[in-house]
Design an enzyme around this catalytic site. Structure first.
Site, PDB file in Angstrom:
ATOM      1  CG  ASP A 197     -17.831   0.456  26.750  1.00 29.79           C
ATOM      2  OD1 ASP A 197     -19.041   0.412  27.033  1.00 29.79           O
ATOM      3  OD2 ASP A 197     -16.989  -0.393  27.127  1.00 29.79           O
ATOM      4  CG  HIS A 198     -23.826   4.735  26.723  1.00 28.43           C
ATOM      5  ND1 HIS A 198     -23.782   5.463  27.894  1.00 28.43           N
ATOM      6  CD2 HIS A 198     -24.711   5.400  25.918  1.00 28.43           C
ATOM      7  CE1 HIS A 198     -24.604   6.486  27.823  1.00 28.43           C
ATOM      8  NE2 HIS A 198     -25.182   6.487  26.619  1.00 28.43           N
ATOM      9  NE  ARG A 199     -19.161  -2.159  28.636  1.00 26.61           N
ATOM     10  CZ  ARG A 199     -18.433  -3.231  28.351  1.00 26.61           C
ATOM     11  NH1 ARG A 199     -18.783  -4.412  28.831  1.00 26.61           N
ATOM     12  NH2 ARG A 199     -17.352  -3.119  27.613  1.00 26.61           N
TER      13      ARG A 199
END
Lengths: 437, 327
Positions: free
Chosen positions: A409-411
């Site tokens: 999850d790049h967040r």
């Protein structure tokens, strides 16, 4: 007084439940603790038990029909009722006691509707649903006792038309293989995830519409949500498996006496857990305006269920895997996988994972990507450990190799963090004695 | 030429037209001749046709009904007036056991072209024994026809067809409707027996009724229209044969059906209609057929209780709302 058996709340997120099998029929005597039915929730299949002694006087919910929590599913006649009943012929006594109990809560059509083998649906609603290709299982009936009426079907047909107009068919997310591991080979995984919008496909003569289970709906909902909300990216790495393969072989030789057999997956669970404790940024969840860094490491292990139990996929959780021995991890994983396949997991068995491993290695898959299991921020897709031409110390040779792909999850996790974590995992796997301590 | 006349006059015109056309037709019954009919239906007929064709009978339903059946068997075409269908019960043997079976039992040698007619249903505080609705009881018997006009126009046309029919025809009238006025052509005409008519077209629910309750159904339809429920009201006109096709065509369109029948519910015209609708329209129904009947008690004498016992507008509205999931 009749005792009402209602749909219990079996997990925090449960709103509805489906009785997938009744173990009793009307007229059966039950005692407290007897299993009345198997109930499928959004998370698991569990047993519904009797809390009182009595005689089953009414089965009011048919198998396969989802009902809200609190819905009366069956009635029991209290044995005391019989005791107080007047003396005359026993048949009449029974009728007097039973009749009101059976008929009062569920106005007369209930038994007939149940015998017709499904939910309560009016004939014209059924016909219109066929015409408009509406999935009746997806509808909530507005009529008495949840009866699906013409109005409900026409409303769904209208909603379907609007949705068709709004979403072009190509917007359906491309199917990815569902993450899985440990299960015996079954073709279930090849089936693409069910599209969220149903009832729109034209049926050809050889096709068959198969209503989906609660579990399949949950899989569909959660994975679509994951794929739509989480900015996924993947990082892959190849692992030299020579040392860990040797280690596993020698350990299993030793442990054979005590009938313990470690799987490669057990070693990977332990390795991933240790990698987490060394890279706490990976052991985290996105929470809107904050990132939650989990203090403990719970590893979820995707398990495919056998087709004869309806297929599907569950993710049992090995808690505090970083603090457990390999033998503990192995025993727990084996027990949970067996329970999942044979009886179904309880919600507690599946709650709280901070990371998930999906392993398709036993099917010979070398490389794949997995969809993140929310609220995790990463999932590891593990391929087969196989012999390959490899370069060791500048020499081309044959060695054991495994590829694994981390979806992130790049967040929460940036590429470098993911790469560092994979590096830690690689170091653990390639120097496997560190996994033992 | 069309004029507005009373229901009772429409009945008389049908009888007089038939008697002018066919010398075999005669009328008999209590007070039909010298008194011009207990309800003045046969006013003036004695004068026109004389005492051999307009015959006062003793108060002996079994006797004069049997006598008329004998006349019919031997070639005449009698019209028998029962002051009330309630009184026909004492003539059950001739009218049920003889007339409808005669053609069958004689192997086709002796027909029974006869019309029995009179007031059916609650007349208004006549008490339980004089308030019979006989349709459900009598329609059960094979070999007879049954008509039940709801207005003067139908009364004349249906009765005219009945007199010409070669079978026993039971014509059910209502004391409460005899003074009802309506447009009726002066000339003779026939309305076919066994054909229903749509009194009010609608899309949301079919109301099937017969005779006087058709008016309650029409009132209910107006009330319900204001609530957004557009009812189609079918006047059955005949009970036997029953016009299943017209009813089924309507229900296939609306998907809902309420039957209004002024007899008791058990084994009734209403239950027959419901059964047929369920058979013919099973895949078109969105709810089971709802029925409105007399309450299952003998007719009360008290005015307010009698009104409550009958199939009234309020009950019909409630049934339609329940049937269409608008309750």
């Amino acid at each position: 007084m009749p005792i009402e058996i209602t749909m219990p709340r079996l997990s925090d997120t449960m709103e509805r439940g489906t009785i997938i099998k009744w173990h009793v029929t009307e007229g059966d005597e039950v005692t407290a603790g007897d299993v009345l039915a198997d109930v499928e929730t959004d998370k698991a299949t569990m047993e519904m038990q009797a809390y009182d002694d009595g005689v089953v006087t009414g089965i009011l919910v048919s198998e396969g029909q989802p009902v809200d929590i609190g819905t009366v599913c069956a009635t029991l006649a209290d044995e005391d009722d019989d005791g107080e009943a007047p003396a005359p012929p026993p048949v009449e006594v029974a009728a007097e006691v039973v009749a009101p109990a059976a008929s009062a809560p569920a106005a007369s059509p209930a038994p007939a509707a149940r015998r017709s083998g499904g939910r309560r649906i009016t004939p014209v609603a059924r016909r219109l649903a066929e015409q408009h290709d509406i999935d009746l299982d997806a509808l909530t009936g507005s009529g008495p006792s949840g009866r699906i009426t013409k109005k409900d079907v026409l409303a769904a047909a209208q909603a379907g038309d609007e949705m068709k107009a709004a979403v072009p068919p190509s917007a359906t997310p491309p199917a990815e293989p569902a993450p899985t591991t440990l299960a015996p080979p079954s073709p279930v995984e090849a089936v693409p995830a069910t599209p969220v919008t149903s009832g729109e496909l034209a049926l050809h003569a050889d096709d068959r519409r198969e209503p989906v289970s609660g579990m399949r709906q949950t899989i569909a909902r959660r994975l679509v949500q994951s794929k739509q909300e989480i900015p996924h990216y993947q990082v892959s790495m190849a692992f030299d498996m020579d040392a860990i393969t040797d280690l596993r072989t020698s350990l299993n030789e030793e442990l054979a006496q005590v009938e313990v057999k470690l799987s490669m997956n057990d070693l990977l669970v332990r390795a991933c857990a240790l990698a987490m404790s060394r890279n706490p940024l990976m052991n985290a969840s996105w929470d809107g305006d904050a990132i939650v860094l989990h203090g403990r490491v719970h590893i979820g292990v995707a398990v495919a269920l056998p087709e004869e139990r309806g297929g599907g996929l569950v993710v049992p959780v090995i808690r505090d895997a970083d603090r457990k021995s390999l033998r503990q991890i192995s025993a727990e994983t084996r027990a949970l996988a067996t329970k999942a396949r044979e009886r179904g997991l309880s919600p507690e068995d599946m709650e709280g994972a901070t990371f998930t491993i999906s392993n398709l290695g036993m099917f010979g898959v070398e490389h794949f990507t997995a969809i993140i299991n929310p609220p995790n921020s990463a999932i590891l897709a593990v391929g087969a450990t196989a012999q390959k031409p490899v370069v060791r110390d500048g020499e081309l040779t044959v060695g054991w190799e495994m590829q694994a792909t981390l979806s992130n999850d790049h967040r929460v996790v940036d590429g470098a963090t993911a790469a560092r974590w994979l590096g830690t995992l690689k170091s653990l796997i390639e120097n496997p004695s560190t996994i033992l301590v | 030429m069309v004029r507005e006349i009373e229901f009772r006059d429409a009945l008389r015109e049908a009888m007089s037209d038939a008697m002018r056309d066919d010398k075999r037709v005669f009328l008999c019954g209590e007070e039909v001749a010298q008194y011009n009919g207990a309800y003045k239906v046969s006013r003036g007929m004695l004068e026109e046709f004389g005492p051999r064709r307009v015959i006062d009978t003793p108060i002996s339903e079994s006797g004069f009904a049997g006598m008329a059946i004998g006349a019919a068997m031997l070639g005449l075409r009698p019209i028998v007036e029962f002051m009330s269908w309630s009184f026909s019960l004492v003539a059950a043997d001739p009218i049920l056991n003889n007339a409808p079976k005669m053609l069958y039992m004689s192997g086709g040698q002796l027909g029974c072209p006869i019309v029995f007619r009179g007031n059916d249903g609650a007349g208004g505080q006549l008490g339980s024994t004089h308030s019979w609705c006989v349709e459900s009881l009598y329609a059960n018997v094979p070999g007879l026809k049954m008509i039940i006009p709801s207005n003067p126009y139908d009364a004349k046309g249906l009765l005219s067809s009945a007199i010409k029919d070669d079978n026993p025809v039971f014509c059910l009238e209502s004391e409460r409707m005899l003074a009802l006025k309506g447009d009726v052509p002066e000339e003779a005409y026939d309305i076919p027996i066994g054909k229903a008519v749509v009194r009010r077209p609608g899309t949301d629910c079919t109301i099937v009724s017969f005779g006087r309750p058709v008016h309650f159904a029409m009132e209910a339809a107006e009330t319900l229209a204001a609530e957004g429920i557009d009812c189609e009201v079918i006047d059955g006109r005949s009970i036997k044969p029953l016009d299943r096709e017209t009813i089924a065509a309507s229900v296939r369109k609306t998907n809902y059906c309420v039957v209004v029948d002024q007899s008791w519910s058990f084994s009734s015209v209403g239950s027959e209609v419901a059964a047929e609708v369920h058979r013919l329209c099973f895949d078109d129904l969105d709810n089971h057929v709802h029925r409105v009947h007399n309450d299952d008690v003998p007719a009360p004498y008290a005015w307010n209780l009698e009104q409550e016992m009958l199939p009234n507008t309020r009950k019909i509205c409630e049934a339609v709302r329940a049937c269409t999931y608008n309750a």
